[in-house]
Design an enzyme around this catalytic site. Sequence first.
Site, PDB file in Angstrom:
ATOM      1  N   GLU A  42       0.755  -0.931   0.169  1.00  0.00           N
ATOM      2  CA  GLU A  42       0.037   0.049  -0.174  1.00  0.00           C
ATOM      3  C   GLU A  42       0.940   1.015  -0.285  1.00  0.00           C
ATOM      4  OE1 GLU A  42      -2.318  -0.789   2.872  1.00  0.00           O
ATOM      5  OE2 GLU A  42      -3.204  -2.055   2.357  1.00  0.00           O
ATOM      6  N   GLU A  64       7.013 -22.144   8.459  1.00  0.00           N
ATOM      7  CA  GLU A  64       7.396 -20.661   9.497  1.00  0.00           C
ATOM      8  C   GLU A  64       8.727 -21.465  10.050  1.00  0.00           C
ATOM      9  OE1 GLU A  64       5.059 -21.992  13.662  1.00  0.00           O
ATOM     10  OE2 GLU A  64       3.759 -20.497  11.414  1.00  0.00           O
TER      11      GLU A  64
END
Length: 300
Positions: A85, A116
């Site tokens: 963004e 992960e």
Amino acid sequence: MTNSLTFLTTEKRNERTKNMDEMTTAEILKVMNEEDHKVAEAVKQVLPAITKAVDHISTSLKKGGRLFYVGAGTSGRLGILDASECPPTFLVDPDLVQAVMAGGGNAFTKAKENSEDDAAQGEADLKAKTLTSNDVVVGITASGRTPYPIGALKHAGSIGAYTISLSCNNHSEISDYAECPIEVVVGPEVLTGSTRLKAATAHKMVLNMMSTTVMVKLGKVYENLMVDVHASNHKLRERAKSILMECTSATYEEAEETLEKAKLQVKPAIVMLKRNVSYEQAVKMLQENEGNLRKAMNES
């Protein structure tokens, strides 16, 4: 062998929702809303650490550095959201704020949760970005113990990049590898262990606060207006015109005409209108003032 997660606040059971499967819809939503109210207060408690992080990030970016968010699962997705963004909101190069996610970009929409656990891969993925000592790395993990961002943060520290950790447990393991640890303790989740809830909300708030404030410090904001907005569609072009009219005495037609002359760039357009100069002169004034609109208009 004891469970290594039981001591984590993010894994504890919330006493208020132990009978959640028996609650009415309204009761579940009410308690979720009440628990969410705790998030902003938890963020308030770590404002000094966020302030430290923002000041270091803005200083580093002014030196030509970049900002990296590293995480797995929800934490990685939040990093991608915030990084993606920045270019349309602040007209920055996509390389300035980047996200590195366990499992790669495809893991954003299709979970690869086992990725992960690989600290070495976190290090390798960050190495691929040719990190320098001018860069800043934010390791994001609600539990504070996820190997992937810890591996990345260890590598960042080893080459002198500034390191920040963002977790939701006190005394998090990842904090040991960060020059600026941020531990936002929001308490047990409504749904036990589901850190996409309060923990994720807290982390999104912190990431938004950091990136927005950094961009203010970089001169991407005038007053409270996004004067570096990328006017790439109808809505954003209309917003750009509104900003021009707000900052100057221009009519809608004058704002539209000037925006076109300024190649859809708001800051040069404002300088053109306020100082009565050409696009080329406006660009030069901004360059001479490191992109700071207020200084280019001699307001400070």
